[in-house]
Design an enzyme around this catalytic site. Structure first.
Site, short mmCIF file in Angstrom:
data_model
loop_
_atom_site.label_atom_id
_atom_site.label_comp_id
_atom_site.label_asym_id
_atom_site.label_seq_id
_atom_site.Cartn_x
_atom_site.Cartn_y
_atom_site.Cartn_z
N LYS A 88 -29.25 59.80 1.23
CA LYS A 88 -28.57 58.57 1.64
C LYS A 88 -27.07 58.64 1.31
CE LYS A 88 -32.69 55.63 1.15
NZ LYS A 88 -33.33 54.49 0.43
N GLU A 139 -40.11 59.54 12.79
CA GLU A 139 -38.76 59.71 12.25
C GLU A 139 -38.17 61.06 12.64
OE1 GLU A 139 -39.48 56.72 8.43
OE2 GLU A 139 -39.26 58.86 8.06
N ASN A 186 -30.97 54.19 -4.14
CA ASN A 186 -32.00 55.13 -4.64
C ASN A 186 -31.93 56.51 -3.98
OD1 ASN A 186 -33.10 54.42 -2.21
ND2 ASN A 186 -34.93 53.43 -3.04
N ARG A 214 -42.92 62.41 -1.21
CA ARG A 214 -42.78 61.07 -1.81
C ARG A 214 -42.94 61.15 -3.33
NH1 ARG A 214 -41.04 56.59 1.04
NH2 ARG A 214 -42.31 55.35 -0.36
N TYR A 219 -35.01 51.77 10.04
CA TYR A 219 -35.73 50.88 9.11
C TYR A 219 -36.35 49.67 9.83
CZ TYR A 219 -34.17 53.34 4.88
OH TYR A 219 -33.98 54.27 3.89
N HIS A 248 -34.28 59.10 1.15
CA HIS A 248 -35.34 58.54 2.00
C HIS A 248 -36.36 59.62 2.29
CE1 HIS A 248 -37.58 56.84 5.33
NE2 HIS A 248 -37.42 58.01 5.92
P1 RTP Z 1 -37.16 54.81 1.92
O1 RTP Z 1 -37.80 54.29 3.18
O2 RTP Z 1 -35.67 54.65 1.91
O3 RTP Z 1 -37.61 56.21 1.63
O4 RTP Z 1 -37.66 53.93 0.68
P2 RTP Z 1 -39.16 53.57 0.33
O5 RTP Z 1 -40.09 54.04 1.40
O6 RTP Z 1 -39.42 54.01 -1.06
O7 RTP Z 1 -39.14 51.97 0.33
P3 RTP Z 1 -39.18 50.99 1.59
O8 RTP Z 1 -40.15 49.90 1.27
O9 RTP Z 1 -39.38 51.75 2.85
O10 RTP Z 1 -37.73 50.35 1.55
C1 RTP Z 1 -36.63 51.00 2.14
C2 RTP Z 1 -35.43 50.85 1.24
O11 RTP Z 1 -35.09 49.47 1.17
C3 RTP Z 1 -34.56 49.19 -0.09
N1 RTP Z 1 -35.32 48.13 -0.74
N2 RTP Z 1 -34.76 47.13 -1.37
N3 RTP Z 1 -34.37 44.73 -2.80
C4 RTP Z 1 -35.60 45.18 -2.63
O12 RTP Z 1 -36.55 44.61 -3.09
C5 RTP Z 1 -35.78 46.37 -1.84
N4 RTP Z 1 -36.94 46.90 -1.49
C6 RTP Z 1 -36.65 48.01 -0.79
C7 RTP Z 1 -34.64 50.45 -0.93
O13 RTP Z 1 -33.37 51.09 -0.90
C8 RTP Z 1 -35.67 51.26 -0.21
O14 RTP Z 1 -35.50 52.64 -0.42
MG MG Z 2 -39.77 53.66 3.43
#
Ligand code: RTP
Ligand code: MG
Length: 181
Positions: free
Chosen positions: A39, A156, A142, A115, A79, A145
């Site tokens: 990112k 994707e 974080n 993951r 997203y 991705h």
């Molecule tokens: P990513 O898609 O970026 O790999 O992250 P992830 O699967 O671990 O989490 P996801 O639920 O897909 O969320 C995408 C990104 O959104 C941000 N986020 N912020 N403020 C919050 O509660 C919150 N929850 C998610 C994070 O940057 C997350 O990586």
């Molecule tokens: Mg995700």
């Protein structure tokens, strides 16, 4: 340089050609593929090499890589499953705030295993040893991705890479990583 010398260099032992067939991989096999992105914060914090190092060390193979500065529309489409979340606007702005490094990695269990290497979404809960557990502290910063399942991996990869942008090749250590008894 003579034509002969150029030919012998081109005939180096590592076979390399554009990926044939589906470029999104075959989940559940050694040809499984996942989409990983460093990112904007990873690029700014110069952690791209550290992230790549960890995926390489695990034994997976990099089959596609490019630096892109995503538009807000591209970030929103990436997203789109989170479009109803309260943090969606901020997430899209952040993901389009600077260049990212988009990658496709290939190898056994690279989707789920990738993951695990990344760590949980919120770095506060990420296990030490994981990328997020070691390198960041904020859920909105974080640094990496990764596709969260076979369907999202295929969607994707197709969203970010054309078949011509991915490469199919064999590495010399593959039998030592992939074979079993
Ligand atoms: P990513 O898609 O970026 O790999 O992250 P992830 O699967 O671990 O989490 P996801 O639920 O897909 O969320 C995408 C990104 O959104 C941000 N986020 N912020 N403020 C919050 O509660 C919150 N929850 C998610 C994070 O940057 C997350 O990586
Ligand atoms: Mg995700």
């Amino acid at each position: 340089m003579t034509a002969t010398a150029a030919t012998s260099w081109a005939a180096a032992p590592v076979a390399c050609k554009a990926a044939a067939g589906s470029h999104t991989g075959v989940p559940g096999t050694a040809k499984e593929r996942t989409f990983i992105a460093c990112k904007p914060d990873a690029v700014q914090r110069k952690q791209v090499g550290e992230i790549i190092k960890r995926f390489e060390a695990k034994g997976w193979k990099l089959v596609g890589l490019k630096m892109v500065h995503p538009s807000e529309a591209k970030a929103a489409s990436h997203y789109s499953d989170l479009s109803t979340k309260p943090f969606f606007g901020g997430l899209v702005k952040f993901f389009s705030s600077g260049p990212i490094v988009a990658m496709v990695w290939e190898g056994t269990n690279c989707i789920k295993g990738g993951r695990m290497l990344m760590g949980t979404t919120n770095p506060l809960d990420s296990t030490p040893g994981s990328i997020r557990g070691d390198l960041c502290v904020q859920v909105g910063r974080n640094i990496i991705h990764g596709s969260d399942g076979p369907e999202s991996a295929q969607a994707e990869i197709a969203n970010w890479f054309t078949p011509e942008e991915l490469v199919e090749y064999t590495t010399v250590d593959e039998q030592w990583v992939m074979s079993n008894n």
